[in-house]
Structures are given as C-alpha cells and as structure tokens.
Scaffold this active site. Structure first.
Site, mmCIF file in Angstrom:
data_model
loop_
_atom_site.group_PDB
_atom_site.id
_atom_site.type_symbol
_atom_site.label_atom_id
_atom_site.label_comp_id
_atom_site.label_asym_id
_atom_site.label_seq_id
_atom_site.Cartn_x
_atom_site.Cartn_y
_atom_site.Cartn_z
ATOM 1 N N CYS A 108 0.840 -1.204 0.000
ATOM 2 C CA CYS A 108 0.000 0.000 0.000
ATOM 3 C C CYS A 108 0.871 1.250 0.000
ATOM 4 O O CYS A 108 0.454 2.302 -0.462
ATOM 5 C CB CYS A 108 -0.908 -0.006 1.212
ATOM 6 S SG CYS A 108 -0.013 -0.181 2.754
HETATM 7 P P1 NAD Z 1 -9.669 -6.142 -0.714
HETATM 8 O O1 NAD Z 1 -10.344 -4.870 -0.333
HETATM 9 O O2 NAD Z 1 -10.126 -6.831 -1.918
HETATM 10 O O3 NAD Z 1 -9.804 -7.200 0.470
HETATM 11 C C1 NAD Z 1 -9.399 -6.888 1.805
HETATM 12 C C2 NAD Z 1 -10.191 -7.761 2.765
HETATM 13 O O4 NAD Z 1 -11.568 -7.396 2.693
HETATM 14 C C3 NAD Z 1 -10.130 -9.262 2.437
HETATM 15 O O5 NAD Z 1 -10.090 -9.997 3.633
HETATM 16 C C4 NAD Z 1 -11.458 -9.484 1.713
HETATM 17 O O6 NAD Z 1 -11.895 -10.830 1.794
HETATM 18 C C5 NAD Z 1 -12.371 -8.548 2.475
HETATM 19 N N1 NAD Z 1 -13.572 -8.140 1.748
HETATM 20 C C6 NAD Z 1 -13.773 -8.105 0.396
HETATM 21 N N2 NAD Z 1 -15.028 -7.690 0.122
HETATM 22 C C7 NAD Z 1 -15.638 -7.446 1.312
HETATM 23 C C8 NAD Z 1 -16.936 -6.975 1.677
HETATM 24 N N3 NAD Z 1 -17.859 -6.674 0.768
HETATM 25 N N4 NAD Z 1 -17.213 -6.830 2.995
HETATM 26 C C9 NAD Z 1 -16.272 -7.106 3.932
HETATM 27 N N5 NAD Z 1 -15.032 -7.563 3.644
HETATM 28 C C10 NAD Z 1 -14.716 -7.724 2.346
HETATM 29 O O7 NAD Z 1 -8.103 -5.819 -0.768
HETATM 30 P P2 NAD Z 1 -6.899 -6.815 -1.119
HETATM 31 O O8 NAD Z 1 -6.942 -7.076 -2.598
HETATM 32 O O9 NAD Z 1 -6.893 -7.981 -0.188
HETATM 33 O O10 NAD Z 1 -5.619 -5.935 -0.737
HETATM 34 C C11 NAD Z 1 -5.082 -4.967 -1.604
HETATM 35 C C12 NAD Z 1 -5.532 -3.580 -1.200
HETATM 36 O O11 NAD Z 1 -5.222 -3.376 0.165
HETATM 37 C C13 NAD Z 1 -4.808 -2.487 -1.960
HETATM 38 O O12 NAD Z 1 -5.733 -1.496 -2.342
HETATM 39 C C14 NAD Z 1 -3.832 -1.922 -0.925
HETATM 40 O O13 NAD Z 1 -3.472 -0.578 -1.131
HETATM 41 C C15 NAD Z 1 -4.606 -2.100 0.329
HETATM 42 N N6 NAD Z 1 -3.705 -2.121 1.496
HETATM 43 C C16 NAD Z 1 -3.694 -1.021 2.307
HETATM 44 C C17 NAD Z 1 -2.830 -0.987 3.411
HETATM 45 C C18 NAD Z 1 -2.808 0.216 4.318
HETATM 46 O O14 NAD Z 1 -2.310 0.101 5.433
HETATM 47 N N7 NAD Z 1 -3.314 1.363 3.891
HETATM 48 C C19 NAD Z 1 -1.987 -2.072 3.670
HETATM 49 C C20 NAD Z 1 -2.027 -3.173 2.817
HETATM 50 C C21 NAD Z 1 -2.904 -3.191 1.725
#
Ligand code: NAD
Length: 476
Positions: free
Chosen positions: A281
C-alpha cells in the site's frame, strides 16, 4: 505439503475444506485448503468472542501481555517454517517473508510489554478533596478484516493492541492467504490464549466480512484493504454508530529535485516501487523529477530495474517474486497497456509475463492526469513524470484522491521541511523509500487512503480498541 486450514471458533478448529490456495510461483503446489465459511460461522465466532471477552478483560493487563509475549516466543521458534509458508502462499521472496514474520514477532512483544504500562491519567479536580482519573475500557468484540499482501504482520498489528486492551477478536483473513493467519492464531492459542478470545473465520469477504460488519455485537471493526471495499464498510459501521478504522489504497508520489544524487534517488525509488513486487500500500508508484535530474535519474532507475531478478521467492538470488494471482496479473497488464494507449514510453519491462512473473516496469512520457499517474496498480510499475520545479512537484503529489505516503529526495533541508509540512499524506519520507515502517510510531493515511481518525501501530494503537471513562473520586 498441503495444510488443511480450519476456522478457529471458541477454541475449536472447525470447518471442512471448500477452497484451495496454490503457490503463485508454482501452481502445482497446493499450499492450503480452507473452508468457504458462511454467515452462520461468523455468527458463531462473534458469539464465542462476546462470551469470552469479560473473562479476558478481568485479567490484569500484564497477565494478558504475558500470553502475547509467549506467543512471540513460539513464533520465533517457528520463524523459518512460517516464512517459507508465507513465500509459498503469497509469493514474497524468502528475505521479505523472514522480515514480515519478524515484524509480527516484534509487534507481539511490543504490545505484550505494554501490559506493564497501560493506564489512564490522574488529573486535579476543581472540587475540593476530589481526584479525577480516566480509565481506558475495552470496546468488547473487535472484528479485523485483512488483506493478502502482508498476511501475518497486519493481522498481528491489529490483533495485539486489541487483545492487550481486553477485547476479544474475530479475524477474517484474505482468501488468498489463509495459512499465514493460521500460524499467527496457532502461536496465540499454543501460548494459552483462552478459548473464544481469538476467533478466525475464512471465506469470501462479501459473506463473512459483511456479516461481521453488520453484527450489532461487534463494537469496532478495523479493516485494511482496497478503498472500494473499505468505503462500503464505512457506510455499514457508521449507520449503526460502531467504531470503524480503515486503511486503504495509495498512489504514493516521490519528488526528485535537481540537487539529488540520481543514483541514490533511483535506489530509493526502486526499493519502494519494486520491493514486495510492488504489492505494498506504501509502494512508490509515481515519481516527479525536476528537469535537471530527469535524464540521469531515468538511466539510473533503468539500471536498478535491470538488476532485479524475478523468480520463485524460495530460490537463492531471486529479488522479486511473482504477483499474487491471475487477477492481479491481469490488473498489472491492463494498466500498462492502457498507459501505452495513452502515449506512454516503456523503456523497461511491460513485456509478456512468464506465468505470474511480471517484470519491473517503468512508464514515462505521460501526463499527470493519465490513469497510470492517478490510479493504484498494486504491481511493480513506476510511472516517471515531469515537475517544472519544487512547487509544481508538490502540487502534483497533492493532486490525488489518495494520501498514504510520499517522499522527497533532496539535500536542501529547507525544501525537505517545507515538503514535510505541506504534503497531504500520513507518512512522509525524506531520502528514504516510501515503504518500510517502524512499529513503534503511528501509521495511517488521509483522504481516500484512511478514515484518518485512529492511527495504527505505536503507543496510540490501543486507542481504537478502547473508550475513555472519566471517574471522580471524593473523600469525605
Ligand atoms: P480487498 O479490499 O479486496 O480485500 C481486503 C479484505 O476485505 C479481504 O479480507 C477481503 O476478503 C475482504 N472483503 C472483500 N469484500 C468485502 C466486503 N464486501 N465486505 C467485507 N469484507 C470484504 O483488498 P486486497 O486485494 O486484499 O488488498 C489490496 C488492497 O489493500 C490495496 O488497495 C492496498 O493498497 C490495500 N492495502 C492497504 C494498506 C494500508 O495500510 N493502507 C496495507 C495493505 C494493503
């Protein structure tokens, strides 16, 4: 070897395998099978957490901390094994995975030792013979929803402050990385965490995550993931006035000024942009150069990219592992092809991938308002753009919906101080990569990168998981 991952509910490992996770570097290697849980599993996990929480909160903070410290010791003895599974599951290189597991261990130690320091304030009262003190009360049940890219350290840095302050937890790990979360949970249960205090439910986010968000017994939800999902959760939690913490996407900018050493700047940008396969991120994804440094910087950055060795993260000498999944690979390819269609030159990379291996890629000759300059890609792609001067570069970095991290390469202290004061991000790096965070300082973003209320990590991390009660004590 395939590990059969299960849910952890009320101290019992339950659920039959419904899905499997394959090694992104070697698809014939089935790393884990795991349950595709439903709403009823989320419900059972929250019920177990709600029942266990008062007993856990009744323990002294130092007794709670002792469990976290013991879990850290256990994870330390399993360090290499857990790191190897992390490489197979997520695709990091072994040194990157060893570093991430080390971070989880240190986080458990840091918050475990906080058990000796937690407390409130004692304040003078305007009423005679009266003392005022504040108590930090646990919220109760905290739900944690985490992404795949940092699959053991992020659950650890949410779980540890929640547990040390007396909460019970339900964790919903990312579907792509069920095994790393299981290693963390096992360390805690093996260290003697009481049944029900930590529960883990695997399954689709739109089912399990959504159920946790809507459950009235969940008093706080901490989420790290994409901005799209995070903002949806914000609506659900805010509507029922529950506490919500979101850390989301980024489009992290770096400014290279004419006085910077181009070779040093290229090393810093490559570390931030190509490290972790660009799947951070905090990754550096757009770089603004002032005219005097642009040519030399681009040459030096291309040389850094040429030094990257892509491959299986378990192979000696690999410096960049595969992207995590076919879906992420498609995103990376689409972003590069769209940039090409919008006029980008691609001096390095961007070629046909080999399996899930994507080359480090540099995009140039794009305008600041093109997609590659504005949208998160989450791959090893660095867009190099022009800045007329310092003011123009600062303005362009700030002209983004995101605000997670940013950096500047310069030896001009006045400029560096001005940048730190005026750039609209949660974390600023001067002459250091945008990636790489200390665990003992606050972390979080602004704008669409974060709820920008409670910070994660550092001593203030417990604030999200507690509420403040003010007590007046009079002596008659
Ligand atoms: P994602 O949003 O697809 O998924 C994150 C989590 O949310 C997973 O556990 C997923 O199963 C869950 N999820 C998905 N849909 C949901 C819903 N409708 N309701 C509740 N939970 C749901 O993200 P990802 O692909 O796993 O990770 C990548 C993203 O994470 C990138 O955008 C990255 O920038 C971000 N990220 C941010 C940080 C930070 O600290 N700002 C750190 C790491 C990653």
């Amino acid at each position: 070897m395939t590990t059969a991952v299960q849910n952890l509910i009320d101290g019992g490992w339950t659920g039959s395998p419904g899905s499997e996770r394959r090694n992104p570097a070697n698809p014939s290697d089935v790393v884990a099978s795991y349950p595709s849980s439903g709403r009823e599993d989320a419900d059972a996990a929250v019920a177990a957490a709600a029942a266990a929480q008062p007993g856990w909160a009744a323990r002294t903070p130092s007794a709670r901390g002792a469990v976290l410290m013991d879990a850290a010791d256990l994870l330390r003895t399993r360090h290499a094994l857990v790191a190897r599974d992390l490489v197979r599951e997520e695709g990091k290189t072994l040194p990157e995975a060893m570093g991430e597991v080390r971070r989880a261990i240190d986080v458990l130690r840091y918050f475990g030792s906080a058990g000796w320091r937690l407390g409130g304030d004692v304040l003078p009262s305007s009423v005679p013979d009266t003392t005022v003190l504040t108590r930090a009360e646990p919220i109760g049940v905290a739900a944690l929803i985490t992404p795949w890219n940092v699959p053991i350290a992020i659950p650890a840095w949410k779980m540890a402050p929640a547990l040390i302050s007396g909460n019970a937890v339900v964790l919903k790990p990312a579907d792509l990385t069920p095994l790393s979360a299981t290693h963390l949970a096992r360390a805690l249960t093996d260290a003697g965490l009481p049944d029900g205090v930590l529960n883990v439910v695997h399954g689709p986010g739109a089912v399990v995550g959504d159920a946790l968000a809507r459950d009235e017994r969940v008093g706080a939800l901490s989420f790290t993931g994409s901005t799209r999902v995070g903002l949806g959760l914000h609506g659900i939690l805010s509507a029922r006035r529950a506490r919500v913490q979101l850390e989301m996407g980024g489009k992290n900018g770096y400014l290279i000024l004419d006085d910077a050493d181009p070779a040093v700047a290229a090393r810093i940008v490559a570390a931030g942009g190509f490290g972790l396969t660009g799947q951070a991120c905090t990754a550096t994804s757009r770089v603004y150069c002032t005219p005097g440094v642009r040519g030399a910087f681009l040459t030096a950055l291309a040389a850094e990219a040429a030094r990257v060795v892509t491959g299986d993260g378990m192979t000696d000498g690999t410096t960049m592992g595969p992207v995590v999944s076919q879906a992420q690979l498609d995103t990376d390819i689409t972003a590069v092809e769209r940039a090409r269609a919008q006029g980008a030159s691609i001096p390095t990379g961007g070629s046909t991938p080999d399996g899930l291996l994507f080359p480090p890629t540099i995009l140039t000759d794009l305008d600041h308002d093109t997609d590659a300059a504005r949208e998160e890609i989450f791959g090893p792609v660095i867009t190099v753009l022009d800045a007329r001067d310092y003011d123009d570069g600062l303005a362009k970095i700030n002209d983004s919906p995101y605000g997670l991290t940013a950096g500047i390469c310069t030896n001009d202290l006045t400029r560096a101080q001005h940048f730190a004061a005026h750039v609209q991000v949660g974390v600023v790096k001067v002459n250091r990569p945008t990636t790489g965070l200390d665990l003992n300082v606050p972390f979080g973003g602004v704008k669409d990168s974060s709820t920008n209320t409670f910070r994660e990590q550092g001593p203030g991390a417990v604030e999200f998981y507690t509420w403040s009660k003010t007590v007046y004590i009079g002596t008659n």
